[in-house]
Enzyme design. Structure first.
Site, PDB file in Angstrom:
ATOM      1  N   PRO A 108      46.852  29.447  13.087  1.00 35.65           N
ATOM      2  CA  PRO A 108      47.315  28.072  12.896  1.00 35.65           C
ATOM      3  C   PRO A 108      47.251  27.272  14.188  1.00 35.65           C
ATOM      4  O   PRO A 108      47.133  26.057  14.182  1.00 35.65           O
ATOM      5  CB  PRO A 108      48.764  28.231  12.430  1.00 35.65           C
ATOM      6  CG  PRO A 108      49.156  29.624  12.762  1.00 35.65           C
ATOM      7  CD  PRO A 108      47.916  30.443  12.905  1.00 35.65           C
ATOM      8  N   GLY A 112      41.329  25.611  21.253  1.00 38.33           N
ATOM      9  CA  GLY A 112      40.055  25.109  21.773  1.00 38.33           C
ATOM     10  C   GLY A 112      39.044  26.229  21.861  1.00 38.33           C
ATOM     11  O   GLY A 112      38.152  26.216  22.704  1.00 38.33           O
ATOM     12  N   LEU A 113      39.196  27.218  20.985  1.00 36.22           N
ATOM     13  CA  LEU A 113      38.276  28.358  21.015  1.00 36.22           C
ATOM     14  C   LEU A 113      37.271  28.291  19.863  1.00 36.22           C
ATOM     15  O   LEU A 113      36.769  29.324  19.412  1.00 36.22           O
ATOM     16  CB  LEU A 113      39.053  29.681  20.972  1.00 36.22           C
ATOM     17  CG  LEU A 113      39.867  30.022  22.236  1.00 36.22           C
ATOM     18  CD1 LEU A 113      40.692  31.287  22.040  1.00 36.22           C
ATOM     19  CD2 LEU A 113      38.956  30.200  23.452  1.00 36.22           C
ATOM     20  N   GLY A 114      36.996  27.096  19.388  1.00 34.69           N
ATOM     21  CA  GLY A 114      35.891  26.963  18.438  1.00 34.69           C
ATOM     22  C   GLY A 114      36.235  27.211  16.987  1.00 34.69           C
ATOM     23  O   GLY A 114      35.395  27.691  16.223  1.00 34.69           O
ATOM     24  N   SER A 115      37.463  26.841  16.569  1.00 33.64           N
ATOM     25  CA  SER A 115      37.842  27.098  15.177  1.00 33.64           C
ATOM     26  C   SER A 115      36.962  26.322  14.195  1.00 33.64           C
ATOM     27  O   SER A 115      36.565  26.868  13.157  1.00 33.64           O
ATOM     28  CB  SER A 115      39.313  26.754  14.948  1.00 33.64           C
ATOM     29  OG  SER A 115      39.572  25.427  15.345  1.00 33.64           O
ATOM     30  N   SER A 116      36.601  25.084  14.523  1.00 33.08           N
ATOM     31  CA  SER A 116      35.841  24.272  13.555  1.00 33.08           C
ATOM     32  C   SER A 116      34.462  24.864  13.291  1.00 33.08           C
ATOM     33  O   SER A 116      34.032  24.969  12.139  1.00 33.08           O
ATOM     34  CB  SER A 116      35.638  22.850  14.086  1.00 33.08           C
ATOM     35  OG  SER A 116      36.844  22.307  14.483  1.00 33.08           O
ATOM     36  N   ALA A 118      33.590  27.964  13.775  1.00 31.71           N
ATOM     37  CA  ALA A 118      33.732  29.277  13.121  1.00 31.71           C
ATOM     38  C   ALA A 118      33.980  29.096  11.621  1.00 31.71           C
ATOM     39  O   ALA A 118      33.396  29.806  10.795  1.00 31.71           O
ATOM     40  CB  ALA A 118      34.867  30.062  13.773  1.00 31.71           C
ATOM     41  N   ASP A 160      28.934  26.730  20.345  1.00 28.27           N
ATOM     42  CA  ASP A 160      30.042  27.345  19.609  1.00 28.27           C
ATOM     43  C   ASP A 160      29.567  27.881  18.255  1.00 28.27           C
ATOM     44  O   ASP A 160      30.013  28.944  17.801  1.00 28.27           O
ATOM     45  CB  ASP A 160      31.200  26.351  19.448  1.00 28.27           C
ATOM     46  CG  ASP A 160      30.728  24.928  19.116  1.00 28.27           C
ATOM     47  OD1 ASP A 160      29.505  24.725  18.925  1.00 28.27           O
ATOM     48  OD2 ASP A 160      31.568  24.027  19.042  1.00 28.27           O
TER      49      ASP A 160
END
Ligand code: MEV
Length: 335
Positions: A108, A112-116, A118, A160
């Site tokens: 949740p 800033g580790l590329g959730s979108s 992924a 990403d």
């Protein structure tokens, strides 16, 4: 009824952020914070999208199959934009002819580790499996990159997306012009989360403005960053982590001249170096999100403690050092 779940990893930019937007290479590693997408046919003409970790209300977004014929329609919600874009892109190439339900799942908290990217990749992989489209990794990358660009107004190098698809550590050039998988080595890294969310697009814009005002100067910095990326790639292959860390410091000093490393990044970076890290730099667009340090095992506890302290002093953030493995595997079908 068949249910398919796909998962894709996040990313950590190692070297080359910003310059990669202008055609220079970068180095990225996939991070084992996995984002899932579960898809199931529903026998209707509708697609129901639920992104529980992103939405602000309980509502599920429903789009009709017929609306997919009109790709210029605005996305229904911000929370579902990446999934909608992935579905649209896939539909243009592969007519599904049956509706489905999609649910995403992931951390949740946004580091800033590329959730979108992924989530976009996991969505395409799940639908690929559900409808037996037999896409290869390159096709998944191309579809996911177009989808991400359509949400982000054409901004983003796609590094990403590549990390989410291929996993591991990559040498990457914008648009996937080059995607080279680097050897599967143990990267001696510590990832620190600053506790402050940064807007990638506003930092991309900031660097673009700098470049408009000083084109030749900034392009020289980009050339030098490209040189550092080549050098760091070589050090990664050789396992020379001391030099790898020192190169990270040099890359960081250039990012500082771009004025994108405020105290929330600067403090843990300096603290990590002070505690004996070989190097430390910000990761990504700047302004916040994550930094990383390169350390030998002897110094790891001290450097972790120094990063934790530097971040907690500012933000009272409980989780400063993130415990995610790097070099994670790329997109895969879970069930
Ligand atoms: C953002 O994480 C990294 C940038 O280079 C943008 C991009 O490559 O898409 C600033």
């Amino acid at each position: 009824m068949m249910t398919v779940t796909a998962s894709a990893p996040g990313k950590l930019m190692l070297f080359g952020e910003h310059a990669v937007v202008y055609g220079k290479p970068c180095l990225v590693t996939a991070v084992d914070i996995r984002y899932m997408c579960t898809a199931q046919r529903n026998g209707t003409d509708f697609i129901n999208i639920d992104t529980p970790e992103l939405r602000t209300s309980k509502e599920i977004t429903t789009i009709s199959m017929s609306s997919l014929e009109n790709p210029s329609l605005p996305f229904r919600t911000q929370a579902t934009a990446f999934v909608e874009a992935a579905v649209r892109g896939l539909y243009e190439k592969h007519d599904f002819r049956e509706g489905f339900d999609i649910t995403t799942e992931g951390a949740p908290k946004q580091y800033g580790l590329g959730s979108s990217s992924a989530i976009t990749v996991a969505t395409i992989a799940a639908l690929d499996e559900l409808f037996s489209l037999n896409l290869n990794k390159r096709e998944i990358f191309d579809l996911a990159y177009s989808a991400v660009l359509s949400v982000q107004n054409g901004k983003g190098s796609g590094f990403d997306v590549a990390a989410a698809v291929y996993g591991g550590s990559l040498y990457y050039v914008i648009g996937g012009k080059e995607i080279e998988t680097l050897p599967d080595v143990d990267l001696p890294l510590i990832i620190g989360y600053t506790g402050e969310k940064a807007s990638t697009t506003s930092y991309i814009r900031h660097v673009a403005e700098l470049r408009e005002n000083h084109p030749k100067r900034i392009d020289r910095f980009f050339d030098f960053i490209a040189y550092l990326v080549e050098d760091a790639r070589e050090m990664l292959i050789q396992g020379d982590w001391k030099t790898f860390g020192e190169l990270a410091n040099v890359n960081q000093s250039i990012l500082e001249t771009f004025d994108i490393s405020p105290p929330q990044l600067q403090n843990p970076i300096l603290a990590a170096r002070g505690a004996g890290a070989w190097g430390a730099k910000l990761s990504g667009a700047g302004g916040g999100d994550c930094m990383f340090a390169v350390v030998d095992e002897d110094h790891r506890p001290k450097v972790e403690a120094a990063i934790n302290e530097a971040i907690q002093q500012r933000t009272l953030e409980e989780v400063a050092v993130l415990d995610f493995a790097v070099n994670a595997s790329g997109v895969r079908i879970e069930s």
